[in-house]
Design a protein around this motif. Structure first.
Motif, PDB file in Angstrom:
ATOM      1  N   LEU A  24       0.956  -1.350   0.044  1.00  0.00           N
ATOM      2  CA  LEU A  24      -0.186  -0.091  -0.173  1.00  0.00           C
ATOM      3  C   LEU A  24       1.047   1.388  -0.346  1.00  0.00           C
ATOM      4  O   LEU A  24       1.455   1.218   0.949  1.00  0.00           O
ATOM      5  CB  LEU A  24      -1.261   0.165   1.129  1.00  0.00           C
ATOM      6  CG  LEU A  24      -2.260  -1.107   0.773  1.00  0.00           C
ATOM      7  CD1 LEU A  24      -3.116  -1.367   2.479  1.00  0.00           C
ATOM      8  CD2 LEU A  24      -2.841  -0.375   0.335  1.00  0.00           C
ATOM      9  N   PRO A  25       0.586   2.215  -0.786  1.00  0.00           N
ATOM     10  CA  PRO A  25       1.322   3.570  -1.317  1.00  0.00           C
ATOM     11  C   PRO A  25       0.795   4.838   0.456  1.00  0.00           C
ATOM     12  O   PRO A  25       0.624   5.166  -0.498  1.00  0.00           O
ATOM     13  CB  PRO A  25       1.130   3.916  -2.130  1.00  0.00           C
ATOM     14  CG  PRO A  25      -0.077   3.222  -2.695  1.00  0.00           C
ATOM     15  CD  PRO A  25       0.157   2.373  -1.744  1.00  0.00           C
ATOM     16  N   LEU A  26       0.571   4.256   0.931  1.00  0.00           N
ATOM     17  CA  LEU A  26      -0.285   5.149   2.270  1.00  0.00           C
ATOM     18  C   LEU A  26       0.620   4.977   3.610  1.00  0.00           C
ATOM     19  O   LEU A  26       1.486   3.792   3.833  1.00  0.00           O
ATOM     20  CB  LEU A  26      -1.448   4.634   2.547  1.00  0.00           C
ATOM     21  CG  LEU A  26      -2.161   3.970   1.556  1.00  0.00           C
ATOM     22  CD1 LEU A  26      -3.368   3.677   2.090  1.00  0.00           C
ATOM     23  CD2 LEU A  26      -2.557   5.697   1.250  1.00  0.00           C
ATOM     24  N   ASN A  27       1.093   5.322   4.459  1.00  0.00           N
ATOM     25  CA  ASN A  27       1.694   5.987   5.633  1.00  0.00           C
ATOM     26  C   ASN A  27       0.614   5.111   6.865  1.00  0.00           C
ATOM     27  O   ASN A  27      -0.413   4.296   6.323  1.00  0.00           O
ATOM     28  CB  ASN A  27       1.869   7.541   6.578  1.00  0.00           C
ATOM     29  CG  ASN A  27       0.712   7.886   6.574  1.00  0.00           C
ATOM     30  OD1 ASN A  27      -0.366   7.471   7.248  1.00  0.00           O
ATOM     31  ND2 ASN A  27       0.397   9.440   6.611  1.00  0.00           N
ATOM     32  N   GLU A  28       1.789   4.914   7.583  1.00  0.00           N
ATOM     33  CA  GLU A  28       0.960   4.048   9.105  1.00  0.00           C
ATOM     34  C   GLU A  28      -0.014   3.980   9.201  1.00  0.00           C
ATOM     35  O   GLU A  28      -0.974   3.438   8.996  1.00  0.00           O
ATOM     36  CB  GLU A  28       1.941   3.846   9.882  1.00  0.00           C
ATOM     37  CG  GLU A  28       1.901   2.642  10.703  1.00  0.00           C
ATOM     38  CD  GLU A  28       3.217   2.642  12.196  1.00  0.00           C
ATOM     39  OE1 GLU A  28       2.792   1.607  13.089  1.00  0.00           O
ATOM     40  OE2 GLU A  28       3.893   2.961  11.894  1.00  0.00           O
ATOM     41  N   LEU A  51     -10.914   8.709  -0.555  1.00  0.00           N
ATOM     42  CA  LEU A  51     -11.191   9.616  -1.132  1.00  0.00           C
ATOM     43  C   LEU A  51     -11.100  10.649   0.235  1.00  0.00           C
ATOM     44  O   LEU A  51     -10.248  11.641   0.210  1.00  0.00           O
ATOM     45  CB  LEU A  51     -12.678   9.638  -1.575  1.00  0.00           C
ATOM     46  CG  LEU A  51     -13.101   9.204  -2.635  1.00  0.00           C
ATOM     47  CD1 LEU A  51     -14.271   9.669  -2.803  1.00  0.00           C
ATOM     48  CD2 LEU A  51     -12.754  10.145  -3.585  1.00  0.00           C
ATOM     49  N   ASP A  52     -11.393   9.834   2.124  1.00  0.00           N
ATOM     50  CA  ASP A  52     -11.545  10.581   2.673  1.00  0.00           C
ATOM     51  C   ASP A  52      -9.465  10.886   2.735  1.00  0.00           C
ATOM     52  O   ASP A  52      -9.057  11.277   3.238  1.00  0.00           O
ATOM     53  CB  ASP A  52     -11.381  10.029   4.356  1.00  0.00           C
ATOM     54  CG  ASP A  52     -12.781   9.841   3.525  1.00  0.00           C
ATOM     55  OD1 ASP A  52     -13.449  11.044   3.841  1.00  0.00           O
ATOM     56  OD2 ASP A  52     -13.607   8.810   5.248  1.00  0.00           O
ATOM     57  N   ILE A  53      -8.671   9.759   2.822  1.00  0.00           N
ATOM     58  CA  ILE A  53      -6.942  10.052   2.902  1.00  0.00           C
ATOM     59  C   ILE A  53      -7.353  11.179   1.648  1.00  0.00           C
ATOM     60  O   ILE A  53      -6.035  11.550   2.251  1.00  0.00           O
ATOM     61  CB  ILE A  53      -6.444   8.800   2.160  1.00  0.00           C
ATOM     62  CG1 ILE A  53      -6.440   7.853   3.652  1.00  0.00           C
ATOM     63  CG2 ILE A  53      -4.900   9.161   2.357  1.00  0.00           C
ATOM     64  CD1 ILE A  53      -5.983   6.450   3.323  1.00  0.00           C
ATOM     65  N   TRP A  54      -7.678  11.582   0.433  1.00  0.00           N
ATOM     66  CA  TRP A  54      -6.848  12.596  -0.886  1.00  0.00           C
ATOM     67  C   TRP A  54      -7.451  13.701  -0.104  1.00  0.00           C
ATOM     68  O   TRP A  54      -6.721  14.663  -0.281  1.00  0.00           O
ATOM     69  CB  TRP A  54      -7.418  11.689  -1.397  1.00  0.00           C
ATOM     70  CG  TRP A  54      -7.147  11.018  -2.773  1.00  0.00           C
ATOM     71  CD1 TRP A  54      -7.407   9.731  -3.287  1.00  0.00           C
ATOM     72  CD2 TRP A  54      -5.894  11.524  -3.577  1.00  0.00           C
ATOM     73  NE1 TRP A  54      -6.213   9.191  -3.811  1.00  0.00           N
ATOM     74  CE2 TRP A  54      -5.658   9.506  -3.726  1.00  0.00           C
ATOM     75  CE3 TRP A  54      -4.671  12.545  -3.509  1.00  0.00           C
ATOM     76  CZ2 TRP A  54      -4.015   9.978  -4.415  1.00  0.00           C
ATOM     77  CZ3 TRP A  54      -3.617  12.459  -4.337  1.00  0.00           C
ATOM     78  CH2 TRP A  54      -3.078  11.214  -4.872  1.00  0.00           C
ATOM     79  N   GLN A  55      -8.626  13.695   0.679  1.00  0.00           N
ATOM     80  CA  GLN A  55      -8.410  15.210   1.198  1.00  0.00           C
ATOM     81  C   GLN A  55      -7.741  16.120   2.584  1.00  0.00           C
ATOM     82  O   GLN A  55      -8.150  16.681   2.578  1.00  0.00           O
ATOM     83  CB  GLN A  55     -10.564  15.397   1.301  1.00  0.00           C
ATOM     84  CG  GLN A  55     -11.160  16.272   2.068  1.00  0.00           C
ATOM     85  CD  GLN A  55     -12.374  16.506   2.474  1.00  0.00           C
ATOM     86  OE1 GLN A  55     -12.850  14.532   2.801  1.00  0.00           O
ATOM     87  NE2 GLN A  55     -13.168  16.738   2.986  1.00  0.00           N
ATOM     88  N   ALA A  56      -7.978  14.595   2.991  1.00  0.00           N
ATOM     89  CA  ALA A  56      -6.974  14.692   4.001  1.00  0.00           C
ATOM     90  C   ALA A  56      -6.353  15.526   3.888  1.00  0.00           C
ATOM     91  O   ALA A  56      -5.590  16.346   4.582  1.00  0.00           O
ATOM     92  CB  ALA A  56      -6.876  13.712   5.221  1.00  0.00           C
ATOM     93  N   ARG A  57      -5.186  14.826   3.239  1.00  0.00           N
ATOM     94  CA  ARG A  57      -3.965  15.811   2.200  1.00  0.00           C
ATOM     95  C   ARG A  57      -3.503  16.765   1.751  1.00  0.00           C
ATOM     96  O   ARG A  57      -2.706  17.159   2.147  1.00  0.00           O
ATOM     97  CB  ARG A  57      -3.230  14.288   1.276  1.00  0.00           C
ATOM     98  CG  ARG A  57      -2.838  12.963   1.858  1.00  0.00           C
ATOM     99  CD  ARG A  57      -1.913  11.891   0.782  1.00  0.00           C
ATOM    100  NE  ARG A  57      -2.093  11.166   1.224  1.00  0.00           N
ATOM    101  CZ  ARG A  57      -0.620  10.054   0.676  1.00  0.00           C
ATOM    102  NH1 ARG A  57      -0.658  10.005  -0.671  1.00  0.00           N
ATOM    103  NH2 ARG A  57      -0.082   8.384   1.446  1.00  0.00           N
ATOM    104  N   ASN A  58      -5.058  16.865   0.744  1.00  0.00           N
ATOM    105  CA  ASN A  58      -4.805  17.667   0.157  1.00  0.00           C
ATOM    106  C   ASN A  58      -5.311  19.202   1.055  1.00  0.00           C
ATOM    107  O   ASN A  58      -4.938  20.341   0.991  1.00  0.00           O
ATOM    108  CB  ASN A  58      -6.327  17.913  -1.060  1.00  0.00           C
ATOM    109  CG  ASN A  58      -6.043  19.523  -1.035  1.00  0.00           C
ATOM    110  OD1 ASN A  58      -5.654  19.919  -2.158  1.00  0.00           O
ATOM    111  ND2 ASN A  58      -7.689  19.912  -1.129  1.00  0.00           N
ATOM    112  N   ASN A  59      -5.844  19.183   2.359  1.00  0.00           N
ATOM    113  CA  ASN A  59      -6.288  19.763   3.663  1.00  0.00           C
ATOM    114  C   ASN A  59      -4.927  20.385   4.006  1.00  0.00           C
ATOM    115  O   ASN A  59      -4.256  21.333   4.454  1.00  0.00           O
ATOM    116  CB  ASN A  59      -7.371  20.116   4.613  1.00  0.00           C
ATOM    117  CG  ASN A  59      -9.119  19.653   4.003  1.00  0.00           C
ATOM    118  OD1 ASN A  59      -8.920  20.198   3.353  1.00  0.00           O
ATOM    119  ND2 ASN A  59      -9.385  18.474   4.721  1.00  0.00           N
ATOM    120  N   ASN A  60      -3.700  19.462   3.877  1.00  0.00           N
ATOM    121  CA  ASN A  60      -2.811  19.490   5.151  1.00  0.00           C
ATOM    122  C   ASN A  60      -2.020  19.907   3.660  1.00  0.00           C
ATOM    123  O   ASN A  60      -1.527  21.606   4.192  1.00  0.00           O
ATOM    124  CB  ASN A  60      -1.875  17.882   4.980  1.00  0.00           C
ATOM    125  CG  ASN A  60      -2.633  17.149   6.063  1.00  0.00           C
ATOM    126  OD1 ASN A  60      -3.234  17.969   7.421  1.00  0.00           O
ATOM    127  ND2 ASN A  60      -2.407  16.121   5.946  1.00  0.00           N
TER     128      ASN A  60
END
Length: 361
Positions: A192-196, A342-351
């Motif tokens: 998975l290309p995601l953090n922990e 989608l939630d992960i993308w939104q969180a990254r975009n907000n950061n």
């Protein structure tokens, strides 16, 4: 003549880009080929994963008492066979016998005679039916229904060998999922290309969806099936076990569920002259069988399946159309994965693009 010192570096970058593209295409092609290889056994793989997830807690309790992984996995597998596989085998036997009885009944002259007697006793209904069904051959309708059921039964019996192979593969995979679950989870994390934190959220949501869909909906279906089966038995409906099992299966669908079964049976009782039984079954089905979903769903599913009823219904139906019965799990699981990503993308975009602070008054 002036030499371009940056040309070798640019050539190296382009070469590396093409290598990355080639590697991606080769990897993608290999994954697609692997998918087509395992596709015939998709039901067995999904079944093994579902059983491994919903039996996770009892298996962990077993491993705390038995430290040997091979032994604990073997015991867990034997318990699954005794508690799930063998009961399902006897239930399927009853289903086949019940379906065979219905086919024999529909192919006989009894339904036509019963229909003719009913229409003679109720001329008003007979005239209405005649108006509605001017272009329908009622006498052949029952025979056609019997032919369809016969075809389904033949297909089911011919599928039995394939189902046996699927079951053996399922149990084989389940053993190794029990024994090597940490290795399997670590392998999934590495891909998975995601953090922990993001990976934990995705895996947790996937596990909750499997539990809610497979365990929560199954328990609700079993309760609704038992309640409906009790009414069918009390009111003398033939092939009670068959209709009870069908009720359990269709109860997986939210909103409509069990009513698909008990409403036609209530109509059958009414049309055969048992209006009192039909009224009682309608009341029981409306206020008990179909309503119990409203009380059990928040307890067994609750916030584990954070999806709207409409999206759940579409996910299950669409999943079944694409993947067969495995789609009951894969449909909601696909929706959950998409929603979490989608939630992960939104969180990254907000950061990356924080909102400006609100002006102070």
């Amino acid at each position: 003549m002036q030499m371009d010192l940056h040309q070798p570096a640019q050539d190296t970058v382009l070469k590396n880009i093409w290598k990355q593209i080639t590697l991606f295409l080769l990897t993608f092609g290999a994954v697609v080929i692997c998918f087509f290889i395992i596709h015939p056994f998709l039901s067995a793989i999904i079944g093994a994963i579902v059983l491994a997830v919903i039996t996770q807690r009892p298996y962990k309790a077993l491993t705390r008492k038995i430290k040997n992984r091979n032994l604990s996995s073997t015991i867990a597998l034997v318990l699954v066979i005794l508690s799930v596989v063998i009961p399902c085998f006897f239930i399927l036997q009853d289903l086949v016998q019940g379906t065979t009885t219905i086919i024999i009944f529909l192919r006989s002259d009894v339904p036509q005679k019963s229909l003719a007697q009913f229409l003679e006793a109720h001329p008003t209904i007979a005239s209405d039916i005649h108006i509605i069904s001017n272009n329908i051959d009622l006498q052949n309708t029952v025979r056609t229904m019997a032919a369809v059921l016969g075809g389904l039964l033949t297909g089911f019996l011919s599928y039995s060998f394939s189902a046996t192979v699927q079951l053996i593969i399922l149990l084989f995979i389940l053993f190794f999922l029990y024994r090597d679950q940490e290795m399997a989870i670590a392998f999934a994390r590495s891909l998975l290309p995601l953090n922990e934190q993001e990976t934990d959220a995705l895996l947790t949501n996937m596990s909750s969806t499997i539990n809610a869909t497979a365990l929560g909906r199954l328990v609700i279906g079993l309760v609704q099936g038992l309640l409906a089966g009790l009414a069918f038995w009390v009111f003398g409906v033939p092939n009670t076990m068959l209709w009870m099992a069908v009720t359990v299966i269709v109860s997986i669908l939210p909103a409509v569920g069990a009513s698909i079964v008990w409403v036609p049976i209530a109509l059958y009782l009414g049309l055969t002259g048992h209006w009192g039984k039909a009224a009682l079954l309608t009341a029981w089905g409306t206020f008990v069988v179909s309503s119990i979903d409203n009380f059990l769903y928040p307890v067994l599913v609750g916030s584990k399946l954070n999806q709207h009823t409409v999206s759940i219904l579409l996910a299950i139906l669409g999943g079944v159309v694409i993947f067969g019965f495995s789609g009951v799990i894969l449909g909601p699981l696909a929706f959950t994965i998409a929603s979490t990503l989608l939630d992960i993308w939104q969180a990254r975009n907000n950061n990356l693009n924080p909102r400006p602070p609100l002006p102070q008054s």
